[in-house]
Design an enzyme around this catalytic site. Sequence first.
Site, PDB file in Angstrom:
ATOM      1  N   CYS A  84       3.840   8.237   0.443  1.00 47.98           N
ATOM      2  CA  CYS A  84       3.179   7.838   1.691  1.00 47.98           C
ATOM      3  C   CYS A  84       4.009   6.831   2.485  1.00 47.98           C
ATOM      4  O   CYS A  84       5.047   7.196   3.027  1.00 47.98           O
ATOM      5  CB  CYS A  84       1.768   7.348   1.386  1.00 47.98           C
ATOM      6  SG  CYS A  84       0.700   7.473   2.808  1.00 47.98           S
ATOM      7  N   HIS A 179      -0.876  10.585  -2.390  1.00 52.23           N
ATOM      8  CA  HIS A 179      -0.899   9.518  -3.404  1.00 52.23           C
ATOM      9  C   HIS A 179      -1.191  10.023  -4.818  1.00 52.23           C
ATOM     10  O   HIS A 179      -2.324   9.869  -5.296  1.00 52.23           O
ATOM     11  CB  HIS A 179      -1.988   8.508  -3.043  1.00 52.23           C
ATOM     12  CG  HIS A 179      -1.698   7.690  -1.850  1.00 52.23           C
ATOM     13  ND1 HIS A 179      -1.126   6.445  -1.915  1.00 52.23           N
ATOM     14  CD2 HIS A 179      -1.907   7.931  -0.543  1.00 52.23           C
ATOM     15  CE1 HIS A 179      -0.992   5.951  -0.708  1.00 52.23           C
ATOM     16  NE2 HIS A 179      -1.457   6.825   0.152  1.00 52.23           N
ATOM     17  N   GLU A 181      -0.631   8.616  -7.476  1.00 52.79           N
ATOM     18  CA  GLU A 181      -1.021   7.493  -8.337  1.00 52.79           C
ATOM     19  C   GLU A 181      -2.519   7.197  -8.253  1.00 52.79           C
ATOM     20  O   GLU A 181      -3.035   6.414  -9.035  1.00 52.79           O
ATOM     21  CB  GLU A 181      -0.197   6.238  -7.988  1.00 52.79           C
ATOM     22  CG  GLU A 181      -0.606   5.478  -6.743  1.00 52.79           C
ATOM     23  CD  GLU A 181      -0.194   6.156  -5.430  1.00 52.79           C
ATOM     24  OE1 GLU A 181       0.287   7.304  -5.458  1.00 52.79           O
ATOM     25  OE2 GLU A 181      -0.392   5.533  -4.371  1.00 52.79           O
TER      26      GLU A 181
HETATM   27  N1  GLN Z   1      -0.066   4.738   7.600  1.00 48.70           N
HETATM   28  C1  GLN Z   1       0.772   4.010   6.691  1.00 48.70           C
HETATM   29  C2  GLN Z   1       2.137   3.715   7.306  1.00 48.70           C
HETATM   30  O1  GLN Z   1       2.424   4.170   8.359  1.00 48.70           O
HETATM   31  C3  GLN Z   1       0.968   4.759   5.402  1.00 48.70           C
HETATM   32  C4  GLN Z   1      -0.347   4.897   4.704  1.00 48.70           C
HETATM   33  C5  GLN Z   1      -0.261   4.927   3.220  1.00 48.70           C
HETATM   34  O2  GLN Z   1       0.760   4.597   2.609  1.00 48.70           O
HETATM   35  N2  GLN Z   1      -1.364   5.268   2.606  1.00 48.70           N
HETATM   36  O3  GLN Z   1       2.887   3.016   6.751  1.00 48.70           O
END
Ligand code: GLN
Length: 201
Positions: A84, A179, A181
Amino acid sequence: MAVTWETMKIGVLALQGAFIEHSEILRRLGVETVEVRLPADLDGLDGLIIPGGESTTIGKLAEIYDLMDPLRDFAAAKPVWGTCAGMIFMAKEIGVDQPLLGVMDIAVERNAFGRQVDSFETPLEVAVLNNGTVRPFPAIFIRAPRLLAVKGQAEVIARMEDGTAVAAREGHWLVTAFHPELTNDDRFHQYFLNVVSNSGL
Ligand code: GLN
């Protein structure tokens, strides 16, 4: 010499975000885990996970702690997996100005799924995890990015049903927009650990 799960040491970048959850899965898999906050914490690691969180915050803290160049040097030599925000941080192109490691040949769009669907879970078919049998991976997306383009040696390893690319690999680098995790399914962690052991051959 090949590193095995029993002997490897995996770091989790612990500046901000869901680093504890990654460490817990690694420990459950019997792998020694180190929280990385300073350049010296990278010494002796066989691989590194960059967790989800807020990529701007992770980038700013990495600059403050003088981690940017050490992280780039580490990534040049060793496997790194970004989930992410970690995927955003590893990308070369995100179309907005913020501190990035910028190692992987991918273009990423932040917050690609809009405000209404801040978070959702969807079953993903990921061929590299299935070993010939189809068992979808429960992918949790939280204000997630998506892959807009995957270039050079990078290849997409998971897409949503509508074709949106959400995971990629380039050599010893791995990125997932979701995610793993936050699930009880540790197949993505196992996949990364296998990348780490194979890169040690
Ligand atoms: N929206 C977040 C970003 O731009 C990422 C979101 C996340 O890691 N769950 O960094």
